[in-house]
Write an enzyme that holds these catalytic residues in place. Structure first.
Site, PDB file in Angstrom:
ATOM      1  CG  ASP A  81      -0.496  -0.583   8.193  1.00  0.00           C
ATOM      2  OD1 ASP A  81      -0.297  -1.557   8.935  1.00  0.00           O
ATOM      3  OD2 ASP A  81       0.378  -0.119   7.438  1.00  0.00           O
ATOM      4  CE  LYS A 124       1.075   1.369   4.328  1.00  0.00           C
ATOM      5  NZ  LYS A 124       1.712   2.675   4.667  1.00  0.00           N
TER       6      LYS A 124
END
Length: 281
Positions: free
Chosen positions: A133, A9
Site C-alpha cells: 500500500d 489511511k
C-alpha cells in the site's frame, strides 16, 4: 530543514480475490487518507540517520524509512545522506498504514531534499518495492486499488467524513492475517461500483475479509465493534486493514466527543482513541 506530515489511511472495503505467484494476494480495496499523521523532518547529513520519539520502533535497516532512503540512493545514484526525524502519532501495527506512509513520505521528502526532480509515477514505482500500500501515499488521495494494492483508480469524497479510531495498544501482524485468511468463509461480496464517497455511502461499503481471522485471535475486537455499533451517531464500524484498529463512521463531528466518553467509560485506560476525518476532495 523542512517537515512533512505522514498521514494514516483506512480501508473502507477490502476483498481478497486470490493468491499471486509472488506470494502476495490479489485485492480489491477502497483506501482513503485520514487526518491522523506523523511528522517527518528532513535535514542534510553525510549518512542516512533516522531518529524516532517512540523507542518501540527500530531506526536501523529494519525500518522502512531507512530502506526507502537506501533504495532511493541506489536508484538515483546520489551519494548524499539525510537526517530523518520521525514523531509518531499513528499506532504501530495498527492497520493504518503508518509504516508504509512513513516510507513513501521519506521518498517524497528525500526527492525534495536531494533535488532529484522525480515525478509521481517514478515515486510510485519505487514505493511499490517497499510495500503493497506504499504507492497509495504518493498521490495520497482516495482510490479503488487492485493488484497487491498498487494499481490505483481515483475516487471522489463529497464531504468530510468524521471518524472515531479505537486501538487497544497491541499490534496485528499483516503477514499472519493474510496467512490465516480462508477463502469463502466470509461469503463473497460484490465489488462495489466506483462510488462518490460521503458518510452514508462510506458506511454502506464496509467490508473486510481479514476481520474473521483477526477477530478470532483477538476477541476483544469483535466485542468492541458490537459495542460501537450500538452507540448513537454511528453509521458503521469496521476493522481497518489487517488490524488492530477499529474505526467508526460518524453521523456528525458532534457525535464524536460523546462516543469517546462512552468508550472511556466502557474500557477505562485500556484504549487509545482518536477523532479524525476523511478529508473532502
Amino acid at each position: 530543514m523542512f517537515s512533512l506530515f505522514s498521514n494514516a489511511k483506512i480501508n473502507l472495503f477490502l476483498k481478497i480475490t486470490g493468491k499471486r505467484p509472488d506470494g502476495y494476494h490479489e485485492l480489491e480495496t477502497i483506501i482513503v487518507p485520514i487526518g491522523l499523521a506523523d511528522t517527518m523532518t528532513f535535514s542534510d547529513h553525510p549518512d542516512i540517520v533516522m531518529t524516532c520519539d517512540d523507542p518501540a520502533l527500530p531506526v536501523d535497516s529494519r525500518n522502512l524509512v531507512v530502506k526507502a532512503a537506501n533504495l532511493l540512493r541506489e536508484k538515483s545514484g546520489v551519494q548524499k545522506g539525510a537526517t530523518i526525524q520521525l514523531q509518531k502519532k499513528i499506532p504501530i501495527g495498527a492497520g493504518l498504514g503508518g509504516g508504509s506512509s512513513n516510507a513513501t513520505h521519506a521518498l517524497k521528502g528525500l526527492n525534495q531534499l536531494w533535488k532529484l526532480g522525480l515525478g509521481d509515477e517514478e515515486l510510485e514505482k519505487f514505493a511499490g518495492e517497499l510495500g503493497s500500500d506504499a504507492a497509495f501515499f504518493v498521490r495520497n488521495r482516495p482510490a479503488f486499488a487492485t493488484g497487491r494494492g498498487e494499481k490505483l483508480q481515483p475516487l471522489r469524497v463529497d464531504e468530510p467524513i468524521p471518524l472515531l479510531l479505537l486501538n487497544f495498544g497491541f499490534g496485528s501482524s499483516t503477514a499472519w492475517a493474510y496467512k490465516n485468511f480462508i477463502p469463502g468463509k466470509n461469503g463473497s461480496p460484490k465489488t462495489p461500483a466506483k462510488p462518490v464517497l460521503n458518510r452514508v455511502t462510506a458506511a454502506k461499503l464496509l467490508w473486510n475479509d481479514l476481520e474473521k481471522p483477526v477477530f478470532q485471535k483477538f476477541p476483544i475486537l469483535p466485542m468492541a465493534l458490537e459495542f460501537l455499533k450500538k452507540q448513537a451517531g454511528v453509521y458503521g464500524v469496521m476493522m481497518s486493514g489487517s488490524g488492530s484498529t477499529l474505526f467508526a463512521v460518524l453521523e456528525s463531528e458532534k457525535a464524536g466527543p460523546k462516543l469517546v466518553q462512552a468508550v472511556r467509560e466502557k474500557y477505562s485506560g485500556e484504549v487509545w482513541t482518536c477523532l479524525t476525518q476523511i478529508p473532502q476532495g
